[in-house]
Design a protein around this motif. Structure first.
Motif, PDB file in Angstrom:
ATOM      1  N   ALA A 141     -15.603   7.166  34.244  1.00 49.18           N
ATOM      2  CA  ALA A 141     -14.212   6.798  33.970  1.00 49.18           C
ATOM      3  C   ALA A 141     -14.086   5.339  33.563  1.00 49.18           C
ATOM      4  O   ALA A 141     -13.279   4.994  32.686  1.00 49.18           O
ATOM      5  N   ALA A 142     -14.881   4.480  34.188  1.00 47.76           N
ATOM      6  CA  ALA A 142     -14.773   3.045  33.916  1.00 47.76           C
ATOM      7  C   ALA A 142     -15.140   2.690  32.474  1.00 47.76           C
ATOM      8  O   ALA A 142     -14.746   1.628  31.977  1.00 47.76           O
ATOM      9  N   LYS A 143     -15.845   3.570  31.788  1.00 43.96           N
ATOM     10  CA  LYS A 143     -16.202   3.321  30.392  1.00 43.96           C
ATOM     11  C   LYS A 143     -15.034   3.549  29.447  1.00 43.96           C
ATOM     12  O   LYS A 143     -15.021   3.008  28.342  1.00 43.96           O
ATOM     13  N   VAL A 144     -14.045   4.346  29.870  1.00 45.39           N
ATOM     14  CA  VAL A 144     -12.958   4.714  28.952  1.00 45.39           C
ATOM     15  C   VAL A 144     -11.562   4.472  29.528  1.00 45.39           C
ATOM     16  O   VAL A 144     -10.554   4.649  28.844  1.00 45.39           O
ATOM     17  N   ILE A 145     -11.491   4.068  30.808  1.00 43.94           N
ATOM     18  CA  ILE A 145     -10.215   3.792  31.470  1.00 43.94           C
ATOM     19  C   ILE A 145     -10.340   2.424  32.137  1.00 43.94           C
ATOM     20  O   ILE A 145     -11.338   2.180  32.829  1.00 43.94           O
ATOM     21  N   PRO A 146      -9.387   1.514  31.983  1.00 41.61           N
ATOM     22  CA  PRO A 146      -9.492   0.199  32.615  1.00 41.61           C
ATOM     23  C   PRO A 146      -9.704   0.311  34.127  1.00 41.61           C
ATOM     24  O   PRO A 146      -8.883   0.912  34.844  1.00 41.61           O
ATOM     25  N   GLY A 147     -10.797  -0.225  34.609  1.00 39.19           N
ATOM     26  CA  GLY A 147     -11.090  -0.170  36.031  1.00 39.19           C
ATOM     27  C   GLY A 147     -11.424   1.211  36.542  1.00 39.19           C
ATOM     28  O   GLY A 147     -11.600   1.407  37.751  1.00 39.19           O
ATOM     29  N   GLY A 148     -11.490   2.183  35.639  1.00 39.11           N
ATOM     30  CA  GLY A 148     -11.818   3.541  36.045  1.00 39.11           C
ATOM     31  C   GLY A 148     -10.668   4.321  36.642  1.00 39.11           C
ATOM     32  O   GLY A 148     -10.860   5.451  37.096  1.00 39.11           O
ATOM     33  N   VAL A 149      -9.456   3.728  36.640  1.00 40.28           N
ATOM     34  CA  VAL A 149      -8.310   4.375  37.276  1.00 40.28           C
ATOM     35  C   VAL A 149      -7.077   4.231  36.390  1.00 40.28           C
ATOM     36  O   VAL A 149      -6.973   3.305  35.588  1.00 40.28           O
ATOM     37  N   ASN A 150      -6.138   5.135  36.550  1.00 42.21           N
ATOM     38  CA  ASN A 150      -4.899   5.077  35.784  1.00 42.21           C
ATOM     39  C   ASN A 150      -3.739   4.471  36.559  1.00 42.21           C
ATOM     40  O   ASN A 150      -2.610   4.438  36.064  1.00 42.21           O
ATOM     41  N   SER A 151      -4.005   3.967  37.746  1.00 43.59           N
ATOM     42  CA  SER A 151      -3.062   3.139  38.493  1.00 43.59           C
ATOM     43  C   SER A 151      -3.877   2.222  39.390  1.00 43.59           C
ATOM     44  O   SER A 151      -4.789   2.693  40.085  1.00 43.59           O
ATOM     45  N   PRO A 152      -3.591   0.913  39.395  1.00 41.09           N
ATOM     46  CA  PRO A 152      -4.368  -0.007  40.225  1.00 41.09           C
ATOM     47  C   PRO A 152      -4.368   0.351  41.708  1.00 41.09           C
ATOM     48  O   PRO A 152      -5.293  -0.015  42.433  1.00 41.09           O
ATOM     49  N   ALA A 153      -3.346   1.065  42.171  1.00 45.71           N
ATOM     50  CA  ALA A 153      -3.285   1.442  43.585  1.00 45.71           C
ATOM     51  C   ALA A 153      -4.441   2.344  43.992  1.00 45.71           C
ATOM     52  O   ALA A 153      -4.739   2.481  45.179  1.00 45.71           O
ATOM     53  N   ARG A 154      -5.099   2.967  43.036  1.00 44.85           N
ATOM     54  CA  ARG A 154      -6.215   3.871  43.334  1.00 44.85           C
ATOM     55  C   ARG A 154      -7.569   3.183  43.272  1.00 44.85           C
ATOM     56  O   ARG A 154      -8.605   3.832  43.446  1.00 44.85           O
ATOM     57  N   ALA A 155      -7.582   1.892  42.994  1.00 42.78           N
ATOM     58  CA  ALA A 155      -8.834   1.215  42.637  1.00 42.78           C
ATOM     59  C   ALA A 155      -9.669   0.776  43.835  1.00 42.78           C
ATOM     60  O   ALA A 155     -10.800   0.334  43.658  1.00 42.78           O
TER      61      ALA A 155
END
Length: 441
Positions: free
Chosen positions: A25-39
């Motif tokens: 996910a981190a290769k195609v989504i910033p930080g690997g997550v679609n909400s920072p709360a999940r990071a």
């Protein structure tokens, strides 16, 4: 569904499949997550990736089962994949997922919301809490002809530019309360006050006569951890805003239908001018709303000049899930049971922390609560920031290894659902005892 079975002695807790999924996910989504709360930024490490959920439980792709106290950050008040909610969405999907045209169900759920929430006679549905609060502010500015708003430090109302000023929630976790990309002009029209400080609001209103369109707040803060209003705080804000002809906006995205069927405004007996709702009213699907009196809402397009629109607003699937959820919440005794379960959990966590000898306070309103590693009550954002976040991070991972999924930040509220059982709560308390012993031993 049977009671959860994770052992209380610390298992060999590994997440190889989740780690692989996170790297992908981190290769195609910033930080690997679609909400920072999940990071997991506040606790370190990588998040488990979920495969399914049912009732009070989450199952990750590595085969672990968790008692879930996040509930998708609040919406799952009747539990995950409730049969009646699932059936309602399935029936709606057969007829089509989106029409770009009105449906009867939109009016049905709006009628339910208007009957339940004291401040709402009419509601406009949108797709996220950010949209709801952003639109509520636009309405307040359009109705009053004023530009400035007052918000409380540590209250999070979504990622609209004018609201990312000293934000709480994941923005606190990341240490970026003022986001790059927010213009000086947007920030200049947002005036900050500490939560629970009515005198600060009084001073700002008196210093800006005729210039403040709205005072916006979570009536119960949930994005700096659970922080209740002090006695008289909401009442004083109601008096001050009425005196200055400023609109009072309650962000009840979290608390709406959560702390009472009519939200915090029902629980505390204080009626705002405008209310933003979200989470529960979508039953786990993307839906939110803002509402007010008919007089105010008739100023919204197409009956008035204040423009707001959304292609997927009132989406048939979300309306079906929300309506089914709100129907379930009207079952006799449901809120009494939520109150009792949540009190049992809060009391158990408080005793576990006290016996472990760690500085702590457990704060709860209804089925929302936070165990703060802080030696005394938390009344505002400055209090919350003094919590021992390093201790919380260690505690979080110990709890996760014992099958308890808590919010991954000290600055988030936990949620109890109607799907939780006394056995779930007792397991959680026992896990907390072992976890605290592990982190302070």
């Amino acid at each position: 569904m049977p009671a959860p079975t994770p052992a209380l002695s610390r298992p060999d807790y590994r997440l190889p499949k989740s780690s692989e999924a996170f790297a992908r996910a981190a290769k195609v989504i910033p930080g690997g997550v679609n909400s920072p709360a999940r990071a997991f930024g506040a606790v370190g490490g990588e998040p488990p990736f979920m495969a399914r959920a049912e009732g009070a439980y989450l199952h990750d792709i590595d085969g672990h089962k968790y008692i879930d106290y996040i509930g998708s950050w609040g919406p799952m008040i009747v539990g995950h994949a409730h049969p009646r909610v699932r059936a309602a969405v399935s029936d709606a999907l057969v007829l089509g997922s989106s029409f770009g045209a009105p449906t009867v169900r939109e009016a049905e759920i709006a009628e339910v919301v208007a009957a339940a929430v004291p401040s709402i006679a009419m509601a406009r549905f949108v797709s996220s809490g950010t949209e709801a609060t952003m639109s509520a502010i636009r309405v307040a500015r359009g109705v009053t002809g004023r530009d400035k708003i007052v918000k409380m430090a540590g209250c999070y109302h979504g990622h609209a530019d004018c609201l990312l000023i000293q934000a709480g929630s994941a923005a606190t976790t990341l240490g970026t309360p003022n986001s790059p990309g927010v213009t000086a002009g947007a920030a200049a029209d947002t005036l900050l006050c500490p939560f629970n400080d009515a005198e600060a609001v009084r001073r700002i209103l008196e210093a800006n006569p005729g210039r403040v369109a709205a005072v916006l707040l979570e009536p119960i803060a949930g994005n700096m951890g659970l922080v209740p209003p002090r006695p008289g705080y909401l009442e004083t804000l109601r008096e001050l805003t009425a005196k200055h002809e400023t609109l009072l906006i309650f962000d009840e995205v979290m608390t709406g239908f959560r702390v009472a069927y009519g939200g915090a405004q029902e629980r505390y007996g204080v009626t705002p001018d405008v209310t933003a709702l979200g989470k529960i009213i979508g039953g786990g699907l993307p839906a939110a709303a803002y509402g007010a009196s008919s007089e105010i809402m008739h100023r919204v397009s197409p009956t008035g000049p204040i423009y707001q629109a959304g292609t997927l607003s009132g989406n048939p699937l979300a309306m079906a899930a929300g309506l089914a959820t709100l129907e379930l919440l009207r079952e006799p005794g449901l809120y009494d049971r939520l109150e009792a379960l949540s009190a049992r959990l809060a009391e158990g966590l408080e005793k576990a922390a006290r016996d472990a000898g760690v500085p702590h306070v457990v704060q709860r309103v209804g089925s929302m609560l936070t165990l703060f590693f802080h030696d005394g009550p938390v009344h505002d954002y400055e209090d919350a920031k003094r919590s021992d976040t390093a201790l919380f991070a260690r505690f979080f991972w110990e709890m996760l290894a014992r099958g308890v999924y808590l919010p991954c930040s000290q600055f988030e509220a936990a949620f109890v659902s109607a799907a939780h059982t006394e056995a779930d709560v007792d397991h959680t308390v026992a896990a907390a005892r072992e976890s605290l012993a592990a982190v302070v031993g």
